[in-house]
Write an enzyme that holds these catalytic residues in place. Sequence first.
Site, PDB file in Angstrom:
ATOM      1  N   HIS A  27       0.830  -1.204   0.000  1.00 44.46           N
ATOM      2  CA  HIS A  27       0.000   0.000   0.000  1.00 44.46           C
ATOM      3  C   HIS A  27       0.870   1.262   0.000  1.00 44.46           C
ATOM      4  O   HIS A  27       0.615   2.203  -0.735  1.00 44.46           O
ATOM      5  CB  HIS A  27      -0.921   0.016   1.227  1.00 44.46           C
ATOM      6  CG  HIS A  27      -1.961  -1.066   1.193  1.00 44.46           C
ATOM      7  ND1 HIS A  27      -3.297  -0.822   1.369  1.00 44.46           N
ATOM      8  CD2 HIS A  27      -1.860  -2.404   0.990  1.00 44.46           C
ATOM      9  CE1 HIS A  27      -3.984  -1.963   1.279  1.00 44.46           C
ATOM     10  NE2 HIS A  27      -3.121  -2.929   1.063  1.00 44.46           N
ATOM     11  N   ASP A 125      -6.444   5.268   3.426  1.00 49.89           N
ATOM     12  CA  ASP A 125      -6.634   3.875   3.039  1.00 49.89           C
ATOM     13  C   ASP A 125      -7.875   3.288   3.715  1.00 49.89           C
ATOM     14  O   ASP A 125      -8.484   3.934   4.579  1.00 49.89           O
ATOM     15  CB  ASP A 125      -5.383   3.089   3.460  1.00 49.89           C
ATOM     16  CG  ASP A 125      -5.014   2.012   2.453  1.00 49.89           C
ATOM     17  OD1 ASP A 125      -5.919   1.483   1.800  1.00 49.89           O
ATOM     18  OD2 ASP A 125      -3.807   1.698   2.346  1.00 49.89           O
TER      19      ASP A 125
HETATM   20  C1  LIG Z   1      -4.928  -7.053  -4.636  1.00 52.85           C
HETATM   21  O1  LIG Z   1      -3.625  -6.588  -4.581  1.00 52.85           O
HETATM   22  C2  LIG Z   1      -3.381  -5.644  -3.566  1.00 52.85           C
HETATM   23  C3  LIG Z   1      -2.019  -5.079  -3.730  1.00 52.85           C
HETATM   24  O2  LIG Z   1      -1.027  -6.041  -3.617  1.00 52.85           O
HETATM   25  C4  LIG Z   1      -3.584  -6.314  -2.225  1.00 52.85           C
HETATM   26  O3  LIG Z   1      -3.302  -5.417  -1.174  1.00 52.85           O
HETATM   27  C5  LIG Z   1      -4.990  -6.757  -2.177  1.00 52.85           C
HETATM   28  O4  LIG Z   1      -5.171  -7.427  -0.990  1.00 52.85           O
HETATM   29  C6  LIG Z   1      -5.352  -7.647  -3.343  1.00 52.85           C
HETATM   30  N1  LIG Z   1      -6.757  -7.932  -3.347  1.00 52.85           N
HETATM   31  C7  LIG Z   1      -7.744  -7.130  -3.787  1.00 52.85           C
HETATM   32  C8  LIG Z   1      -9.097  -7.621  -3.569  1.00 52.85           C
HETATM   33  O5  LIG Z   1      -7.558  -6.067  -4.352  1.00 52.85           O
END
Ligand SMILES: *[C@@H]1O[C@H](CO)[C@@H](O)[C@H](O)[C@H]1NC(C)=O
Length: 479
Positions: A27, A125
């Site tokens: 993030h 966030d």
């Molecule tokens: C998708 O990728 C992000 C960044 O790595 C991650 O934080 C997230 O948990 C993942 N899942 C979704 C549903 O976006």
Amino acid sequence: MDSQALRSKQDDAKLHIVLFPWLAFGHMIPYLELAKLVAQRGHHVSFVSTPRNIDRLPKLPPNLTPFISFVKIPLPHVPNLPENAEATTDLPENKVPFLKQAYNLLEEGITGFLDAAAPDWVLHDFTAYWLVPIATKLGIACGFLSIFTASALCFFNPSGQDHRTEPEDFTVAPKWVPFPSRVAFRYFEVVKIFNNAIAGDASGTSDMHRFEACLRGCDLLAVRSCTELEPEWLRLLEQLYQKPVVPVGQLPPILPHGGDDDEDETWLEIKGWLDKQAGGSVVYVAFGSEAKPNQTELTEIALGLEQSELPFFWALKLKRGPCDIEVIQLPEGFEERTKGRGVVCTSWAPQLKILSHPSICGFLSHSGWTSVVEALQLERPLILLTFLADQGLNASFLREKKMGCLIPRNEEDGSFTREAVARSLRLVVVEEGDKFYRDKAKEMRAVFGDRDRQNQYVDTLVSCLKEHRRHVHKAARAN
Ligand SMILES: *[C@@H]1O[C@H](CO)[C@@H](O)[C@H](O)[C@H]1NC(C)=O
Ligand SMILES: *[C@@H]1O[C@H](CO)[C@@H](O)[C@H](O)[C@H]1NC(C)=O
């Protein structure tokens, strides 16, 4: 001053934007990329996190340092949170709820900072669901900056009254999605997170609740996404929440242009090995800064790589922080048998540099979005294996868009075999009949690697922030 002159004066005004990401590098890194793009336009950014996280961020280009301030707020201590753990990567998965608990206690620090700094906007966030009322009270506009795709955000309930109570309910698209879609969790993924994410964890709040509060409360929804990729989901999000939804682009990192930091020992050693491999022959394997396979998974992945007969470079995380006691080991004799053909690196590896190397032909990844963006920006086809359950929505979106090949698994318990690993790898990177994924990766480069498009997205974001700040302020005065 006539109104036009007044308007252009306001348009030139510089903004002060606070960024407050969740305490995970997946993030913080995209938030920092956005900070740099905003700072390049002469706006001021305050990047708020805890001291150890800020110290571990990549260095800023010197021309941007006057525009970005790092604000360190010490992480309050809570019982059960290991010493020095300030990011998810420092902790076993089952301790992350304590990090969320400590994060909630940053409230006092950030309120004090916002009050004193009086920025125009705070972009936060999903974990800072408590920030909206605070910012509103201080007259600061509040944006939810989501590093989750629009398709994943549409999975949350816009009305707050969820009819979904059982794990099965989350394995299909929700009823408010008006077009056919298979973006949903797989059963084994949702079962794994069901208690914490949906029913609530040790911090007292569920992720579901956090997301929904952010989505409903914010003045503007900024999404790491682009209209080239998911126009239907961005439109739906706007309809569901009736507020401005602004895609901010995929925030691809600036590519290293070889030779600039030749003094980096780790990289030189890795490069030495990659240089000896044939062009487009090596599979890069890495599961992000958080995911760690369990022993069964590790064994199947290793033996699958062995069976594939492909050269590989594997960046493997064996431990999540010093207090992780779950020991995992490579299968006996594996390193001996794959010697010369494969490398397992258990310390930090420079992912972007490795992916950029011409010997790489594909990426076996956990489908974290930062990795996805890095791979597609470089035309590397993806083979996907999720570990943390919330990666499942990313993976199912990539499957729906045919942008990645998921390793087949048992839908009930998530188990998979070495044969499935080997077959998926060969399907994507070698088999001529199935150039499909390689062609798709080429096509996606235009979407993920286009810096002009990225710049347009940031310009649009900045004008929206200017525009809506006025509305938010007007509304605040009216109250
Ligand atoms: C998708 O990728 C992000 C960044 O790595 C991650 O934080 C997230 O948990 C993942 N899942 C979704 C549903 O976006
Ligand atoms: C490891 O993960 C797999 C799913 O990938 C699961 O089926 C298995 O039960 C897990 N094993 C242990 C020991 O937790």
